[in-house]
Design a protein around this motif. Structure first.
Motif, PDB file in Angstrom:
ATOM      1  N   SER A   1       0.830  -1.202   0.000  1.00  0.00           N
ATOM      2  CA  SER A   1       0.000   0.000   0.000  1.00  0.00           C
ATOM      3  C   SER A   1       0.865   1.253   0.000  1.00  0.00           C
ATOM      4  O   SER A   1       2.051   1.224   0.333  1.00  0.00           O
ATOM      5  CB  SER A   1      -0.907   0.011   1.234  1.00  0.00           C
ATOM      6  OG  SER A   1      -0.128   0.185   2.402  1.00  0.00           O
ATOM      7  N   TYR A   2       0.249   2.374  -0.375  1.00  0.00           N
ATOM      8  CA  TYR A   2       0.963   3.650  -0.404  1.00  0.00           C
ATOM      9  C   TYR A   2       1.511   3.996   0.981  1.00  0.00           C
ATOM     10  O   TYR A   2       2.649   4.431   1.122  1.00  0.00           O
ATOM     11  CB  TYR A   2       0.021   4.744  -0.896  1.00  0.00           C
ATOM     12  CG  TYR A   2       0.668   6.107  -1.004  1.00  0.00           C
ATOM     13  CD1 TYR A   2       1.569   6.387  -2.025  1.00  0.00           C
ATOM     14  CD2 TYR A   2       0.384   7.108  -0.077  1.00  0.00           C
ATOM     15  CE1 TYR A   2       2.170   7.632  -2.128  1.00  0.00           C
ATOM     16  CE2 TYR A   2       0.978   8.351  -0.173  1.00  0.00           C
ATOM     17  CZ  TYR A   2       1.874   8.615  -1.200  1.00  0.00           C
ATOM     18  OH  TYR A   2       2.467   9.838  -1.286  1.00  0.00           O
ATOM     19  N   ALA A   3       0.698   3.777   2.014  1.00  0.00           N
ATOM     20  CA  ALA A   3       1.153   4.064   3.378  1.00  0.00           C
ATOM     21  C   ALA A   3       2.346   3.191   3.747  1.00  0.00           C
ATOM     22  O   ALA A   3       3.287   3.644   4.413  1.00  0.00           O
ATOM     23  CB  ALA A   3       0.017   3.856   4.367  1.00  0.00           C
ATOM     24  N   CYS A   4       2.324   1.939   3.302  1.00  0.00           N
ATOM     25  CA  CYS A   4       3.390   0.998   3.655  1.00  0.00           C
ATOM     26  C   CYS A   4       4.737   1.432   3.090  1.00  0.00           C
ATOM     27  O   CYS A   4       5.775   1.257   3.735  1.00  0.00           O
ATOM     28  CB  CYS A   4       3.024  -0.394   3.139  1.00  0.00           C
ATOM     29  SG  CYS A   4       4.199  -1.689   3.550  1.00  0.00           S
ATOM     30  N   ILE A   5       4.754   2.045   1.894  1.00  0.00           N
ATOM     31  CA  ILE A   5       6.031   2.397   1.272  1.00  0.00           C
ATOM     32  C   ILE A   5       6.406   3.867   1.460  1.00  0.00           C
ATOM     33  O   ILE A   5       7.441   4.311   0.956  1.00  0.00           O
ATOM     34  CB  ILE A   5       6.029   2.057  -0.234  1.00  0.00           C
ATOM     35  CG1 ILE A   5       4.959   2.857  -0.985  1.00  0.00           C
ATOM     36  CG2 ILE A   5       5.847   0.566  -0.442  1.00  0.00           C
ATOM     37  CD1 ILE A   5       4.966   2.632  -2.487  1.00  0.00           C
ATOM     38  N   THR A   6       5.559   4.608   2.190  1.00  0.00           N
ATOM     39  CA  THR A   6       5.878   6.023   2.404  1.00  0.00           C
ATOM     40  C   THR A   6       6.012   6.400   3.870  1.00  0.00           C
ATOM     41  O   THR A   6       6.656   7.399   4.192  1.00  0.00           O
ATOM     42  CB  THR A   6       4.795   6.929   1.778  1.00  0.00           C
ATOM     43  OG1 THR A   6       3.517   6.604   2.341  1.00  0.00           O
ATOM     44  CG2 THR A   6       4.753   6.764   0.272  1.00  0.00           C
ATOM     45  N   GLN A   7       5.425   5.608   4.752  1.00  0.00           N
ATOM     46  CA  GLN A   7       5.504   5.944   6.177  1.00  0.00           C
ATOM     47  C   GLN A   7       6.939   5.795   6.666  1.00  0.00           C
ATOM     48  O   GLN A   7       7.542   4.740   6.484  1.00  0.00           O
ATOM     49  CB  GLN A   7       4.580   5.037   6.977  1.00  0.00           C
ATOM     50  CG  GLN A   7       4.422   5.448   8.431  1.00  0.00           C
ATOM     51  CD  GLN A   7       3.148   4.865   9.023  1.00  0.00           C
ATOM     52  OE1 GLN A   7       2.067   5.370   8.792  1.00  0.00           O
ATOM     53  NE2 GLN A   7       3.309   3.792   9.766  1.00  0.00           N
ATOM     54  N   PRO A   8       7.497   6.820   7.287  1.00  0.00           N
ATOM     55  CA  PRO A   8       8.935   6.829   7.559  1.00  0.00           C
ATOM     56  C   PRO A   8       9.408   5.931   8.687  1.00  0.00           C
ATOM     57  O   PRO A   8      10.591   5.705   8.841  1.00  0.00           O
ATOM     58  CB  PRO A   8       9.219   8.301   7.894  1.00  0.00           C
ATOM     59  CG  PRO A   8       7.920   8.822   8.415  1.00  0.00           C
ATOM     60  CD  PRO A   8       6.861   8.095   7.638  1.00  0.00           C
ATOM     61  N   TYR A   9       8.503   5.428   9.526  1.00  0.00           N
ATOM     62  CA  TYR A   9       8.942   4.516  10.582  1.00  0.00           C
ATOM     63  C   TYR A   9       7.830   3.519  10.883  1.00  0.00           C
ATOM     64  O   TYR A   9       6.684   3.715  10.493  1.00  0.00           O
ATOM     65  CB  TYR A   9       9.349   5.256  11.847  1.00  0.00           C
ATOM     66  CG  TYR A   9       8.374   6.289  12.340  1.00  0.00           C
ATOM     67  CD1 TYR A   9       7.325   5.940  13.176  1.00  0.00           C
ATOM     68  CD2 TYR A   9       8.516   7.622  11.962  1.00  0.00           C
ATOM     69  CE1 TYR A   9       6.433   6.893  13.624  1.00  0.00           C
ATOM     70  CE2 TYR A   9       7.625   8.585  12.415  1.00  0.00           C
ATOM     71  CZ  TYR A   9       6.588   8.217  13.246  1.00  0.00           C
ATOM     72  OH  TYR A   9       5.703   9.160  13.688  1.00  0.00           O
ATOM     73  N   PRO A  10       8.156   2.427  11.512  1.00  0.00           N
ATOM     74  CA  PRO A  10       7.240   1.286  11.623  1.00  0.00           C
ATOM     75  C   PRO A  10       5.873   1.637  12.213  1.00  0.00           C
ATOM     76  O   PRO A  10       5.781   2.085  13.353  1.00  0.00           O
ATOM     77  CB  PRO A  10       7.987   0.302  12.534  1.00  0.00           C
ATOM     78  CG  PRO A  10       9.415   0.673  12.393  1.00  0.00           C
ATOM     79  CD  PRO A  10       9.446   2.147  12.171  1.00  0.00           C
ATOM     80  N   SER A  11       4.823   1.405  11.433  1.00  0.00           N
ATOM     81  CA  SER A  11       3.473   1.739  11.889  1.00  0.00           C
ATOM     82  C   SER A  11       3.052   0.885  13.068  1.00  0.00           C
ATOM     83  O   SER A  11       2.408   1.359  13.998  1.00  0.00           O
ATOM     84  CB  SER A  11       2.476   1.551  10.736  1.00  0.00           C
ATOM     85  OG  SER A  11       2.530   0.223  10.253  1.00  0.00           O
TER      86      SER A  11
END
Length: 486
Positions: A445-455
């Protein structure tokens, strides 16, 4: 003349002497010709089986009749498994309980709808509720069926997402279901032995050929004090048989406090759903959906921790705390520049629910962030990239392989997660040039490859920081109250 498909109608019962005569009589009165009727008693101690024998001894109708009485009580889940593994011979299986009443045309109408809609994995129909003496009333199921959204009208992926978000109550309950036997067999005997057979088959149907519903009332669903879902006034502790699947974690039998019986039963259901989903991905029946995997794994982790704490002992509490602490430390290392992949999603060392062996495609920023943000349901074993200069090296601590090597190793890999905005180009190359099955390839997902640190670790970090800060603030306020005169 086209022959009608073979159908098995089973009536499974336990301690239902007050209602079994109506249930069996209704089953024997079915107007469908190519029908096997199975009446199976789960070692009742009342007159249930004696009544069954009395009624069936007088039966001389056209249906093939199969009687079964279990030597010991199996419980709903194991009883259902025994019927499906050993007794049914139909292409389609219609479920019925020993306290419900089917209309004479129930099987024939189900078959009509099933054939007309391409033989879906599961067929559901409407029901009406009756009380102990057979009077109609408008209970929770009547209201539910009247006003709920209809997931059979949605794409299967949407229905699956909705079920995982809102699993209870099940959209179509077991008293009004029929399912294809081969769908059950395709996934195999449920090794977690879940008690909720309707949830089991609904979930499997969403991973297979889907669901069809038609709003015709074909069963009277009885609600009374001894229903499986009824809550007794004074629940008692229960000794439950533990499936072999959990043998490295739990003993063969365990005594559960009354309030914890449901905890373990829901754990069994979640375990089986994860195993079925993993099986569907491995067989190519479904592509790994990042959101589905994340949701299922989150539920499984939560239920596993509850089970450990429920098991008791300081050792289990230490294991849970140690796991949380290690995740926080890993998150801090990652946040401050140590971009080293560490699989942190296992069930505290348990082996009953393996993760998906995963290749992350993309040795760039997207891949780096995907390795940090992917659910623990994905266990990354390597990174793949088109850049030949990276092949043979490492990325975030994982080996970097070429697309050709990926093709060679594809039988050992459950799924490929593409961590790039060039998803379609990459998928085309893998499928068209290398012949890798399309079902193996999924998109991060877009969030998975753009979020800068582990969700998944954000909450843990927040908790780790907020609790000490809150404690310090509280101490400061108390000091102010003591030291500052009013």
């Amino acid at each position: 003349m086209v022959s009608l498909p073979r159908v098995s109608l089973f009536v499974f019962c336990y301690q239902q002497a007050d209602f079994i005569e109506q249930a069996v009589t209704a089953a024997l009165a079915q107007d469908y010709s190519n029908l096997q009727i199975i009446i199976s008693d789960d070692a009742s101690s009342d007159d249930t089986y004696r009544i069954i024998e009395s009624i069936t001894a007088q039966y001389s109708g056209p249906h093939q009749l199969t009687l079964n009485r279990n030597d010991k009580n199996l419980g709903i889940g194991r009883h259902f498994i025994h019927i499906m593994d050993n007794l049914v011979d139909g292409e389609l299986v219609v479920a019925s309980a020993g306290d419900d009443i089917s209309t004479p045309n129930r099987v024939s109408r189900i078959v009509e709808e099933w054939l007309a809609h391409g033989k879906p994995a599961l067929v559901a129909h409407a029901l009406e509720e009756i009380n102990e003496v057979g009077h109609l009333f408008s209970g929770s199921r009547t209201v539910q069926y009247r006003i709920q959204k209809q997931p059979y009208q949605w794409p299967q992926s949407m229905a699956l997402h909705d079920y995982l978000r809102n699993p209870f109550p099940l959209p179509y309950i077991g008293a009004a279901l029929a399912y294809r036997r081969d769908v059950y067999m395709q996934f195999g005997t449920p090794t977690a032995k879940p008690c909720y057979e309707d949830h089991l088959m609904y979930f499997r149907a969403l991973l297979s050929n889907g669901v069809h519903y038609f709003p015709q009332v074909l069963v009277k669903y009885r609600r009374h004090a001894n229903n499986f879902t009824a809550k007794p006034m004074k629940p008692k502790p229960r000794v439950l048989n533990i499936p072999l699947l959990y043998q490295n974690l739990l003993s063969e039998t365990m005594t559960f406090a009354a309030g914890n019986v449901g905890v373990f039963r829901l754990h069994q259901l979640t375990t089986q759903q994860w195993l079925d989903y993993r099986s569907a991905v491995q067989s190519g029946q479904a592509s790994a959906d990042e959101a589905v995997v994340a949701t299922l794994w989150q539920i499984l982790i939560w239920r596993h921790r509850r089970l450990l704490l429920l098991k008791g002992g300081i050792g289990e509490k230490v294991r849970v705390f140690r796991c949380d602490a290690l995740q926080v430390l890993w998150a801090l290392r990652y946040r401050f520049g140590n971009m080293h992949y560490l699989y942190h999603g296992d069930l505290l060392g348990a082996d009953y629910a393996p993760a998906l062996r995963t290749i992350v495609f993309g040795a760039g920023t997207g891949g780096e962030r995907a390795l940090a943000n992917l659910s623990g349901g994905f266990h990354a074993v390597a990174v793949c990239d088109n850049n030949t200069k990276l092949h043979g090296g490492q990325f975030c601590g994982l080996p970097v392989i070429s697309p050709v090597q990926l093709k060679q190793d594809i039988d050992t890999i459950d799924c490929i997660i593409v961590a790039s905005t060039f998803f379609h180009e990459i998928k085309a190359k893998l499928t068209e040039d290398l012949g890798i099955p399309a079902t193996k390839i999924s998109r991060a997902s877009y969030a998975c490859i753009t979020q800068p640190y582990p969700s998944g670790v954000t909450a843990a970090l927040t908790t780790a920081l907020v609790i000490p800060i809150a404690f310090i603030v509280a101490i400061a306020l108390i000091a102010l109250l003591i030291l500052v005169p009013f």
